[in-house]
Enzyme design. Structure first.
Site, PDB file in Angstrom:
ATOM      1  N   GLN A   1      50.140  61.844  70.015  1.00 37.95           N
ATOM      2  CA  GLN A   1      49.085  61.405  70.946  1.00 37.95           C
ATOM      3  C   GLN A   1      48.561  60.042  70.485  1.00 37.95           C
ATOM      4  OE1 GLN A   1      45.029  63.059  71.326  1.00 37.95           O
ATOM      5  NE2 GLN A   1      45.521  63.506  73.471  1.00 37.95           N
TER       6      GLN A   1
ATOM      7  N   TYR B   1      37.512  57.969  75.655  1.00 40.33           N
ATOM      8  CA  TYR B   1      38.000  56.887  74.792  1.00 40.33           C
ATOM      9  C   TYR B   1      38.452  55.689  75.641  1.00 40.33           C
ATOM     10  CZ  TYR B   1      37.311  60.528  71.439  1.00 40.33           C
ATOM     11  OH  TYR B   1      36.713  61.507  70.686  1.00 40.33           O
TER      12      TYR B   1
ATOM     13  N   ARG C   1      47.094  62.211  79.349  1.00 42.68           N
ATOM     14  CA  ARG C   1      45.988  63.178  79.375  1.00 42.68           C
ATOM     15  C   ARG C   1      44.742  62.523  79.948  1.00 42.68           C
ATOM     16  NH1 ARG C   1      43.089  67.224  74.953  1.00 42.68           N
ATOM     17  NH2 ARG C   1      43.649  69.043  76.200  1.00 42.68           N
TER      18      ARG C   1
ATOM     19  N   GLY D   1      44.647  75.278  71.972  1.00 48.13           N
ATOM     20  CA  GLY D   1      44.130  74.484  70.863  1.00 48.13           C
ATOM     21  C   GLY D   1      43.535  75.383  69.801  1.00 48.13           C
ATOM     22  N   ARG D   2      42.236  75.681  69.957  1.00 49.95           N
ATOM     23  CA  ARG D   2      41.546  76.514  68.968  1.00 49.95           C
ATOM     24  C   ARG D   2      42.299  77.823  68.729  1.00 49.95           C
ATOM     25  NH1 ARG D   2      35.940  76.091  72.092  1.00 49.95           N
ATOM     26  NH2 ARG D   2      37.480  76.212  73.776  1.00 49.95           N
TER      27      ARG D   2
HETATM   28  C1  LIG Z   1      39.297  70.540  66.261  1.00 43.67           C
HETATM   29  C2  LIG Z   1      39.560  69.913  67.622  1.00 43.67           C
HETATM   30  C3  LIG Z   1      40.003  68.598  67.686  1.00 43.67           C
HETATM   31  C4  LIG Z   1      40.336  68.031  68.937  1.00 43.67           C
HETATM   32  N1  LIG Z   1      40.899  66.767  68.973  1.00 43.67           N
HETATM   33  C5  LIG Z   1      41.433  66.304  70.128  1.00 43.67           C
HETATM   34  C6  LIG Z   1      42.241  65.121  70.144  1.00 43.67           C
HETATM   35  O1  LIG Z   1      42.506  64.487  69.113  1.00 43.67           O
HETATM   36  N2  LIG Z   1      42.736  64.724  71.338  1.00 43.67           N
HETATM   37  C7  LIG Z   1      42.486  65.400  72.498  1.00 43.67           C
HETATM   38  O2  LIG Z   1      42.969  65.004  73.561  1.00 43.67           O
HETATM   39  N3  LIG Z   1      41.750  66.536  72.514  1.00 43.67           N
HETATM   40  C8  LIG Z   1      41.250  67.021  71.355  1.00 43.67           C
HETATM   41  N4  LIG Z   1      40.574  68.228  71.353  1.00 43.67           N
HETATM   42  C9  LIG Z   1      40.456  69.010  72.604  1.00 43.67           C
HETATM   43  C10 LIG Z   1      41.588  70.060  72.701  1.00 43.67           C
HETATM   44  O3  LIG Z   1      42.848  69.439  72.882  1.00 43.67           O
HETATM   45  C11 LIG Z   1      41.365  71.061  73.869  1.00 43.67           C
HETATM   46  O4  LIG Z   1      41.343  70.368  75.095  1.00 43.67           O
HETATM   47  C12 LIG Z   1      40.079  71.878  73.732  1.00 43.67           C
HETATM   48  O5  LIG Z   1      39.911  72.369  72.411  1.00 43.67           O
HETATM   49  C13 LIG Z   1      40.063  73.076  74.699  1.00 43.67           C
HETATM   50  O6  LIG Z   1      41.193  73.886  74.500  1.00 43.67           O
HETATM   51  P1  LIG Z   1      41.156  75.275  73.635  1.00 43.67           P
HETATM   52  O7  LIG Z   1      40.112  76.141  74.253  1.00 43.67           O
HETATM   53  O8  LIG Z   1      42.534  75.812  73.768  1.00 43.67           O
HETATM   54  O9  LIG Z   1      40.795  74.895  72.224  1.00 43.67           O
HETATM   55  C14 LIG Z   1      40.176  68.784  70.121  1.00 43.67           C
HETATM   56  C15 LIG Z   1      39.669  70.088  70.036  1.00 43.67           C
HETATM   57  C16 LIG Z   1      39.387  70.669  68.815  1.00 43.67           C
HETATM   58  C17 LIG Z   1      38.924  72.102  68.767  1.00 43.67           C
END
Ligand SMILES: Cc1cc2nc3c(=O)[nH]c(=O)nc-3n(C[C@H](O)[C@H](O)[C@H](O)COP(=O)(O)O)c2cc1C
Length: 374
Positions: free
Chosen positions: A104, A176, A228, A320-321
């Site tokens: 990314q 961003y 994205r 993600g999480r």
């Molecule tokens: C620890 C953490 C770091 C994240 N860093 C990014 C990132 O670098 N780039 C991005 O597009 N989204 C980032 N996100 C957002 C996640 O990609 C995702 O959209 C969000 O956590 C919701 O999905 P989930 O419920 O499956 O976690 C981050 C989320 C978390 C929890």
């Protein structure tokens, strides 16, 4: 495996020719764990390896394409050729476990902490700070600097190719720089980069064109390019759902491999801009149609929650999480053990879960961010 989960395990070939074994994607997640010189640490390489044997494709944390775009402490860099071996370590860790590796790429713009950029001088489309107390006022980029950052997105793409990635994802979401150019909140320019919605689209589309050009020139095999975006901004003025539809119409004509909608909650509804009570992801997916595959994401903790999401027809689901909490989420579903999926983080399991210290500390000290076992 319970046959109702078969839709997760259908292989797919993207328009670039990259093939994935299933429809689960690891969402990009910053881990705050890289060295201050921009190289990756062993701890984060192990963290990726631990999470790359289930999902078909793993998207890395964002990496900055320009030195003044570093948006996080402990973010790994992609702005210099010396960092190619470091980028390669992550790509290898992911690919060795069987997933496709996607880097990314981003520039943090006005969201960069001033202490991370030279002379504390943060930059953006216009000299407008993000909302919130004490947010620094960025300096408006010159035309020449904008051209240079577009070029940098291409250069980081070339490095991704040389480091062995299967693709790049342009981070046009979460406020961003790419989004700052599209947003009427942060972009009040009156030159070719701002003014009308079409002109606010110029920077995101120029980045897409540059990255595509570089991939065509340098990639020796299939190489994918995804984008994205965040569908709406809370600010006024700010990106509305109606404006997002204009963005995705433009992106859908660019022959990208996928569009990735950044959401915290898969089923969230539009705030404004359209008279439509369906979930944002359903509106977006209908608008895009079959032109380009869409990835949906957001709080899909159990196998049944993810199944309901994929049954909307959205071809890919990102976790993600969920994959931090349970790195074996996908394997458990494929082995008929979905009842064993863990959906809350256990504060005593850092070592077992292979999570680097800085990320672990952020998780356990940020109330409400992750579901947690008390
Ligand atoms: C620890 C953490 C770091 C994240 N860093 C990014 C990132 O670098 N780039 C991005 O597009 N989204 C980032 N996100 C957002 C996640 O990609 C995702 O959209 C969000 O956590 C919701 O999905 P989930 O419920 O499956 O976690 C981050 C989320 C978390 C929890």
């Amino acid at each position: 495996m319970n046959s109702k989960y078969a839709p997760f395990f259908e292989p797919f070939t993207f328009s670039s020719g990259v093939e994935v074994k299933n429809r689960i994607v690891m969402a990009p997640m910053t881990n705050f764990s890289s060295n201050s010189d921009g190289t990756v640490t062993d701890a984060e390489v192990k963290y990726y390896a631990r999470r790359s044997s289930g999902a078909g494709m793993v998207i890395t944390a964002c990496t900055y394409v320009t030195a003044n775009g570093k948006g996080f402490h402990g973010e790994f860099g992609g702005d210099r050729d010396e960092l190619i071996p470091s980028l390669k370590q992550v790509a290898n860790a992911i690919k060795e476990q069987g997933a496709k590796a996607v880097l990314q790429i981003f520039h943090g713009g006005r969201q960069c902490p001033p202490e991370l950029v030279k002379n504390g001088e943060i930059v953006s489309a216009s000299a407008i700070p993000a909302e919130g107390d004490g947010k620094p006022v960025p300096r408006e980029l010159t035309d020449q600097e904008i051209e240079s950052i577009i070029h940098d997105f291409g250069e980081t793409t070339r490095r991704a190719i040389e480091a062995g990635y299967d693709g790049v994802e342009l981070h046009g979401a979460n406020g961003y720089l790419i989004q700052q150019f599209f947003s009427p909140h942060s972009n009040i320019r009156e030159d070719r980069w701002g003014g009308s919605i079409e002109k606010r689209l110029s920077f995101p589309l120029a980045v897409v064109d540059e990255v595509k050009k570089v991939a065509a020139e340098h990639a020796r095999g299939p190489f994918m390019i995804g984008y994205r975006f965040s569908p709406e901004e809370p600010e006024t003025p700010g990106i509305t759902m109606a404006e997002t539809l204009v963005l995705i119409d433009a992106l859908a004509d660019k022959n990208l491999d996928y569009l990735h909608v950044s959401l915290q909650e898969f089923w969230s509804k539009p705030r404004r801009g359209v008279e439509d009570s369906r979930a944002r992801i359903e509106i977006i997916h209908e608008r895009v149609g079959d032109k380009v595959p869409v990835i949906g994401v957001g709080s899909l903790y159990t196998a049944d929650e993810a199944l309901k999401a994929i049954q909307t027809g959205v071809p890919f689901i990102a976790l993600g999480r969920e994959l931090i909490i349970d790195p074996d989420w996908v394997q458990k579903v494929s082995e008929g053990r979905e009842a064993e999926i863990v959906t809350k983080i256990d504060k005593n399991k850092q070592q077992e879960l292979v999570v680097p210290d800085p990320l672990w500390q952020a998780i356990i000290h940020t109330p409400g961010w992750f579901p947690m076992n008390e």
